[in-house]
Design a protein around this motif. Structure first.
Motif, PDB file in Angstrom:
ATOM      1  N   PHE A  98      -9.007   0.636  -7.904  1.00 18.80           N
ATOM      2  CA  PHE A  98      -7.826  -0.146  -7.547  1.00 18.80           C
ATOM      3  C   PHE A  98      -7.735  -0.131  -6.022  1.00 18.80           C
ATOM      4  O   PHE A  98      -7.336   0.863  -5.428  1.00 18.80           O
ATOM      5  N   SER A  99      -8.122  -1.235  -5.401  1.00 19.65           N
ATOM      6  CA  SER A  99      -8.214  -1.300  -3.950  1.00 19.65           C
ATOM      7  C   SER A  99      -7.044  -2.119  -3.399  1.00 19.65           C
ATOM      8  O   SER A  99      -6.970  -3.328  -3.588  1.00 19.65           O
ATOM      9  N   HIS A 100      -6.144  -1.428  -2.712  1.00 18.12           N
ATOM     10  CA  HIS A 100      -4.893  -2.033  -2.246  1.00 18.12           C
ATOM     11  C   HIS A 100      -5.126  -3.040  -1.129  1.00 18.12           C
ATOM     12  O   HIS A 100      -5.946  -2.832  -0.235  1.00 18.12           O
ATOM     13  N   ARG A 101      -4.379  -4.164  -1.171  1.00 18.63           N
ATOM     14  CA  ARG A 101      -4.347  -5.140  -0.088  1.00 18.63           C
ATOM     15  C   ARG A 101      -2.897  -5.312   0.359  1.00 18.63           C
ATOM     16  O   ARG A 101      -1.987  -5.394  -0.478  1.00 18.63           O
ATOM     17  N   ASP A 102      -2.685  -5.372   1.677  1.00 16.26           N
ATOM     18  CA  ASP A 102      -1.323  -5.501   2.178  1.00 16.26           C
ATOM     19  C   ASP A 102      -0.809  -6.931   2.000  1.00 16.26           C
ATOM     20  O   ASP A 102      -1.487  -7.782   1.422  1.00 16.26           O
ATOM     21  N   ARG A 103       0.375  -7.219   2.507  1.00 15.50           N
ATOM     22  CA  ARG A 103       0.979  -8.537   2.271  1.00 15.50           C
ATOM     23  C   ARG A 103       0.259  -9.657   3.013  1.00 15.50           C
ATOM     24  O   ARG A 103       0.521 -10.832   2.772  1.00 15.50           O
ATOM     25  N   PHE A 104      -0.658  -9.289   3.908  1.00 15.51           N
ATOM     26  CA  PHE A 104      -1.490 -10.293   4.582  1.00 15.51           C
ATOM     27  C   PHE A 104      -2.853 -10.430   3.902  1.00 15.51           C
ATOM     28  O   PHE A 104      -3.721 -11.144   4.392  1.00 15.51           O
ATOM     29  N   GLY A 105      -3.034  -9.722   2.790  1.00 16.34           N
ATOM     30  CA  GLY A 105      -4.303  -9.770   2.063  1.00 16.34           C
ATOM     31  C   GLY A 105      -5.389  -8.927   2.687  1.00 16.34           C
ATOM     32  O   GLY A 105      -6.560  -9.052   2.322  1.00 16.34           O
ATOM     33  N   GLN A 106      -5.019  -8.050   3.623  1.00 12.13           N
ATOM     34  CA  GLN A 106      -6.010  -7.276   4.367  1.00 12.13           C
ATOM     35  C   GLN A 106      -6.250  -5.905   3.739  1.00 12.13           C
ATOM     36  O   GLN A 106      -5.379  -5.347   3.072  1.00 12.13           O
ATOM     37  N   TRP A 107      -7.441  -5.375   3.995  1.00 10.11           N
ATOM     38  CA  TRP A 107      -7.887  -4.102   3.430  1.00 10.11           C
ATOM     39  C   TRP A 107      -8.019  -3.069   4.529  1.00 10.11           C
ATOM     40  O   TRP A 107      -8.620  -3.332   5.572  1.00 10.11           O
ATOM     41  N   ASP A 108      -7.447  -1.894   4.301  1.00  7.17           N
ATOM     42  CA  ASP A 108      -7.567  -0.785   5.239  1.00  7.17           C
ATOM     43  C   ASP A 108      -8.375   0.312   4.559  1.00  7.17           C
ATOM     44  O   ASP A 108      -7.855   1.036   3.704  1.00  7.17           O
ATOM     45  N   PRO A 109      -9.659   0.477   4.911  1.00  4.45           N
ATOM     46  CA  PRO A 109     -10.495   1.459   4.219  1.00  4.45           C
ATOM     47  C   PRO A 109     -10.029   2.899   4.417  1.00  4.45           C
ATOM     48  O   PRO A 109     -10.389   3.777   3.623  1.00  4.45           O
ATOM     49  N   LYS A 110      -9.211   3.152   5.451  1.00  6.52           N
ATOM     50  CA  LYS A 110      -8.743   4.508   5.705  1.00  6.52           C
ATOM     51  C   LYS A 110      -7.418   4.801   5.000  1.00  6.52           C
ATOM     52  O   LYS A 110      -6.890   5.905   5.124  1.00  6.52           O
ATOM     53  N   ASN A 111      -6.878   3.823   4.305  1.00  4.43           N
ATOM     54  CA  ASN A 111      -5.573   3.999   3.674  1.00  4.43           C
ATOM     55  C   ASN A 111      -5.644   3.589   2.207  1.00  4.43           C
ATOM     56  O   ASN A 111      -4.874   2.752   1.749  1.00  4.43           O
ATOM     57  N   GLN A 112      -6.575   4.210   1.482  1.00  8.77           N
ATOM     58  CA  GLN A 112      -6.717   3.934   0.059  1.00  8.77           C
ATOM     59  C   GLN A 112      -6.190   5.121  -0.754  1.00  8.77           C
ATOM     60  O   GLN A 112      -6.172   6.271  -0.279  1.00  8.77           O
ATOM     61  N   ARG A 113      -5.804   4.854  -1.976  1.00  8.59           N
ATOM     62  CA  ARG A 113      -5.158   5.874  -2.789  1.00  8.59           C
ATOM     63  C   ARG A 113      -6.185   6.722  -3.547  1.00  8.59           C
ATOM     64  O   ARG A 113      -7.204   6.208  -3.987  1.00  8.59           O
ATOM     65  N   PRO A 114      -5.898   8.012  -3.715  1.00 10.25           N
ATOM     66  CA  PRO A 114      -6.811   8.847  -4.510  1.00 10.25           C
ATOM     67  C   PRO A 114      -6.780   8.419  -5.965  1.00 10.25           C
ATOM     68  O   PRO A 114      -5.774   7.895  -6.456  1.00 10.25           O
ATOM     69  N   GLU A 115      -7.894   8.618  -6.653  1.00 11.34           N
ATOM     70  CA  GLU A 115      -7.991   8.245  -8.074  1.00 11.34           C
ATOM     71  C   GLU A 115      -8.545   9.426  -8.862  1.00 11.34           C
ATOM     72  O   GLU A 115      -9.690   9.440  -9.307  1.00 11.34           O
ATOM     73  N   LEU A 116      -7.684  10.440  -9.002  1.00  9.02           N
ATOM     74  CA  LEU A 116      -8.072  11.657  -9.704  1.00  9.02           C
ATOM     75  C   LEU A 116      -7.856  11.504 -11.202  1.00  9.02           C
ATOM     76  O   LEU A 116      -6.901  10.869 -11.648  1.00  9.02           O
ATOM     77  N   TRP A 117      -8.754  12.073 -11.983  1.00  7.12           N
ATOM     78  CA  TRP A 117      -8.635  12.117 -13.439  1.00  7.12           C
ATOM     79  C   TRP A 117      -8.480  10.723 -14.062  1.00  7.12           C
ATOM     80  O   TRP A 117      -7.774  10.538 -15.059  1.00  7.12           O
ATOM     81  N   ASN A 118      -9.132   9.732 -13.437  1.00 11.19           N
ATOM     82  CA  ASN A 118      -9.099   8.355 -13.964  1.00 11.19           C
ATOM     83  C   ASN A 118      -7.676   7.802 -14.059  1.00 11.19           C
ATOM     84  O   ASN A 118      -7.361   7.016 -14.964  1.00 11.19           O
ATOM     85  N   LEU A 119      -6.820   8.210 -13.132  1.00 14.33           N
ATOM     86  CA  LEU A 119      -5.469   7.668 -13.062  1.00 14.33           C
ATOM     87  C   LEU A 119      -5.426   6.652 -11.924  1.00 14.33           C
ATOM     88  O   LEU A 119      -5.787   6.971 -10.790  1.00 14.33           O
ATOM     89  N   TYR A 120      -4.984   5.429 -12.240  1.00 10.34           N
ATOM     90  CA  TYR A 120      -5.008   4.339 -11.261  1.00 10.34           C
ATOM     91  C   TYR A 120      -3.582   3.901 -10.952  1.00 10.34           C
ATOM     92  O   TYR A 120      -2.809   3.572 -11.856  1.00 10.34           O
ATOM     93  N   ASN A 121      -3.261   3.903  -9.669  1.00 10.21           N
ATOM     94  CA  ASN A 121      -1.906   3.616  -9.210  1.00 10.21           C
ATOM     95  C   ASN A 121      -1.824   2.167  -8.743  1.00 10.21           C
ATOM     96  O   ASN A 121      -2.328   1.810  -7.686  1.00 10.21           O
ATOM     97  N   GLY A 122      -1.163   1.330  -9.548  1.00 10.30           N
ATOM     98  CA  GLY A 122      -1.031  -0.080  -9.227  1.00 10.30           C
ATOM     99  C   GLY A 122       0.313  -0.446  -8.617  1.00 10.30           C
ATOM    100  O   GLY A 122       0.638  -1.632  -8.533  1.00 10.30           O
ATOM    101  N   ARG A 123       1.069   0.550  -8.162  1.00 11.66           N
ATOM    102  CA  ARG A 123       2.373   0.248  -7.565  1.00 11.66           C
ATOM    103  C   ARG A 123       2.187  -0.443  -6.217  1.00 11.66           C
ATOM    104  O   ARG A 123       1.315  -0.077  -5.435  1.00 11.66           O
TER     105      ARG A 123
END
Length: 303
Positions: A151-176
């Motif tokens: 689950f790779s987050h994009r900000d409101r401008f559609g941009q990707w920050d590779p240094k600000n991605q969420r951890p995905e431990l134990w196959n838990l995916y945060n879509g908030r």
């Protein structure tokens, strides 16, 4: 079969993981979409989506961002496959973005529209209010893609920050997310090119003929074999030559390179891939523009 794919347990594990991710997307997001190019990875994604939600229908549309420089064979195959799957296909074109003044054609004798897809994609996401876009990118394709999460987050401008991605431990995916933001989701993150070919073989999936050995006129441009097309202008003493080739990846004709090959079946392709020392994107001219070409495009909203 055993001599080209060996033990199939790893394919079953990868399939289960990808299906789990797709079902998580359907559960967590209101308006997901699957990005479909007509290439082998998106065809693999279509197969997985079909299996994930069978016997019901795939619960999200497919989106093709068309550069206008596609292989005719790819577009015909796309329409045939999605008609068979009963999937709603949305097509948005780079040419429309250019006509609206949203994108500007590159100058020079060989303009590429690969980067212009960013505008078309982000406009489509805004138009349909998609909050998750499933893509077929794999971590082995290119070093920038190895930095992605499932689950790779994009900000409101559609941009990707590779240094600000969420951890995905134990196959838990945060879509908030906040309003206007969205996610790119990559169910094939743990797959390799070899895995995709082996899976397509075990599933007996039909593919565009471009992936198999055939005769075609190509020009050798700095080590990249580009197919003859009306979108390419020959430079200097360049000339087209007919060669026996196939494509490892399918995309914009102005930057998608072929490889010389006699492989005309998936088992032969699997053996060829096993011996290859260059990644499949090693033949993409756009990726050779700079060391960070892909990462720069992804930060701006590329697939």
């Amino acid at each position: 079969m055993t001599n080209v794919i060996g033990n199939q347990e790893h394919l079953k594990w990868l399939e289960a993981e990808a299906i789990y991710v797709m079902r998580e997307v359907a559960a967590q997001f209101e308006h997901p979409v699957l990005l479909f190019s007509g290439g082998k990875d998106s065809i693999c994604m279509a197969r997985l989506a079909h299996k994930a939600f069978a016997p019901g229908n795939i619960p999200f549309p497919f989106l093709h961002v068309d550069t206008g420089h596609n292989f005719d064979e790819t577009l015909r195959f796309r329409d045939k496959l999605l008609l068979k799957l009963g999937v709603h296909l949305i097509v948005r074109t780079v040419q429309e973005s250019i006509d609206k003044g949203r994108a500007v054609e590159e100058a020079g004798p060989n303009p590429s529209r690969n980067g212009l897809q960013i505008v078309t994609l982000l406009d489509a996401i805004d138009e349909f209010q998609f909050d998750a876009a499933l893509g077929g990118a794999r971590r082995d394709e290119e070093k920038a893609r190895a930095k992605e999460r499932f689950f790779s987050h994009r900000d409101r401008f559609g941009q990707w920050d590779p240094k600000n991605q969420r951890p995905e431990l134990w196959n838990l995916y945060n879509g908030r997310k906040h309003g206007g933001e969205h996610f790119r989701v990559f169910p094939l993150s743990n797959w390799t090119e070899m895995d995709v070919w082996q899976y397509l073989y075990t599933e007996n999936v039909e593919l565009p003929k471009l992936y198999f050995s055939h005769r075609r006129e190509v020009v050798n441009r700095r080590g990249v074999l580009l197919a003859k097309s009306p979108y390419i202008t020959l430079l200097g003493d360049e000339k087209y030559e007919e060669k026996t080739i196939r494509f490892r990846t399918i995309g914009d004709m102005t930057c998608t390179g072929a490889v010389e090959s006699l492989a005309n079946s998936i088992p032969q392709i699997i053996q060829e891939v096993a011996a290859a020392r260059i990644t499949e994107r090693g033949g993409r001219a756009d990726d050779k523009r700079s060391e960070a070409a892909m990462e720069d495009r992804k930060k701006r909203g590329y697939f």
